[in-house]
Enzyme design. Sequence first.
Site, short mmCIF file in Angstrom:
data_model
loop_
_atom_site.label_atom_id
_atom_site.label_comp_id
_atom_site.label_asym_id
_atom_site.label_seq_id
_atom_site.Cartn_x
_atom_site.Cartn_y
_atom_site.Cartn_z
N ASP A 159 0.82 -1.20 0.00
CA ASP A 159 0.00 0.00 0.00
C ASP A 159 0.87 1.26 0.00
OD1 ASP A 159 -2.83 0.93 0.46
OD2 ASP A 159 -1.93 1.87 2.21
N GLU A 174 1.55 -0.19 -4.96
CA GLU A 174 0.65 0.90 -5.36
C GLU A 174 1.51 2.17 -5.47
OE1 GLU A 174 -3.37 3.16 -3.79
OE2 GLU A 174 -1.80 2.66 -2.37
C1 GLC Z 1 -4.33 3.01 -0.45
C2 GLC Z 1 -5.55 2.13 -0.47
C3 GLC Z 1 -6.72 2.90 0.04
C4 GLC Z 1 -6.43 3.37 1.45
C5 GLC Z 1 -5.11 4.14 1.50
C6 GLC Z 1 -4.67 4.32 2.91
O1 GLC Z 1 -4.43 4.08 -1.31
O2 GLC Z 1 -5.74 1.64 -1.77
O3 GLC Z 1 -7.89 2.15 -0.01
O4 GLC Z 1 -7.46 4.20 1.90
O5 GLC Z 1 -4.09 3.45 0.85
O6 GLC Z 1 -4.24 3.10 3.44
#
Ligand code: GLC
Length: 559
Positions: A205, A250
């Site tokens: 993440d 991500e």
């Molecule tokens: C990422 C996740 C999202 C979450 C954020 C904070 O962007 O995809 O769903 O709210 O991280 O953890």
Amino acid sequence: MRVSDTADLWWKNAVLYCLDVETYMDWDDDGTGDFPGLVQRLDHLVDLGVTCLWLMPFYPTAERDDGYDITDFYGVDPRLGTHGDVVELIRTAHDRGLRVIVDLVVNHTSDQHPWFKESRRSTDNPYRDWYVWRSDTPPDTSDQVVFPDQEDSIWELDEKTGEYYLHQFYKTQPDLNVTNPLVRDEIAKIVGFWTQLGIDGFRMDAVPFLLDTAGTSTAEADRLPDPHAYLRDIRAFLDRRTNGGILLGEVNLPFDEQLEFYGGTDGDELTMQFDFIGMQATYLSLARGDAGPLARALTGRPATAPESQWATFVRNHDELTLDKLTEDERQEVFAAFGPEPEMQIYDRGLIRRLPPMLGGDPRRIRLVYSLLFSLPGTPTIFYGEEIGMGEQLSVGSRLAVRTPMQWTSGTNGGFSRARASRLPGPVVTGGYGPEFVNVADQRKDPDSLLTFFRLLIARRKECPELGWGSFEVLDQPHTAVLAHLCSWDDGALLALHNLGAEPVVVPVALDGCGAEHLLADLLVEGTTALDERGRAEVPLEGYGFRWLRVVAPGTRRLL
Ligand code: GLC
């Protein structure tokens, strides 16, 4: 790379499926999805053909960000199951040939995490330096917040000690301080713990936020000299502990910066990254009926190490972000697919799913998934896409697309036999509700979207050139058409997609081919002859698509 390498670099030719245990299948009828429910549904996933599950956070949580605010990285949310249930899931998935990756959310914890409760107690608490604190008044950071509907600063004053803590996301998600070696050790232990239970990697993440150590109060000398060296360390640690474990990151940044997160062409940091640019360009192309933006995005991807891989997607669990488009482009996509204010969020994205955005038009829905499964990279689907689920706009947030999975036309879509008020959120109502969109009905219907997904996935798995090969956009005269060729080893696949409503005839010319070659359709019956210069004219319906394997004389491939 040779064919024999594909099994080891399994992610190159995988099909990923993201789900939240909480909303997938409730087996004890308490209203919340659970691990035993997911185990019961693994055969649906095997039947669909996906090869790797990505489980959204299932850890104990304060539930202020749907599980992305964790209170114990080593635990399991008791509503979803126990460690025993997680092991059974991993074991059963592996038995069916499915791999399992899990969310690793270590940029921040919940403010209810015991570490943060300690940290905020006093400035000399042993956990103080596990988070990022500052005593001076922070500057205006309102332009840096990720969730502008709720936050106006990435710093929050904590009354008790009169200092401010960093939170890139919600204020209930304080950022961990990765310049602190104790925090880095703990993160390694978390990675070690879940890999020891048998998982095959992590969806990581918020990676750029994790590595961003600006603002840390740590003495300059202790700061991370090179944040990427830390990411390399995590990857190396995972490599030592697993046999082919992956880090799927991500990283929603421009391509040149994403390359750095792969570790450049050394490929020693993230194994995979989502292609946010390609996803956004897909929607712009669809809105315009012009393949140009998508073609430019795909050819704009930087060259990576052979082990690195893009994860392609058209929907994920968050807002469908359009943040990398220009303001005008974003408005075009809004106008086409989400004109109403309640469909939009944070001025940058949509909270809709694909089928309603395309007005339910089966031709366009299939076109998009044909694209997704034939583009270079590893396709990643979000639960419910395989049956064409819609969103529940009344939820009014990113959760609009995280509604319970629709298994049957019955009560709660067969997700749970609990009272509707006990479910994690509403089941979709209206034309995309379970009465019209569910697994049970589509399983038996040869013309359903689910059946089409099975076909796409089965054919995709037979085409390693899509995950592995070189990629080329072919010249042809129609702006609405994307003609691309993926080649690898002894295989080549020519894919044609018509993003426009008008039928077209696409002239193609394949280098190095002649009259002895054939084009064999993979999704329908049919072959097309090439002339002595490797040319053919291929008709496409409006929104039509073809997957054409380039067949050399004497091939032993199944056609
Ligand atoms: C990422 C996740 C999202 C979450 C954020 C904070 O962007 O995809 O769903 O709210 O991280 O953890």
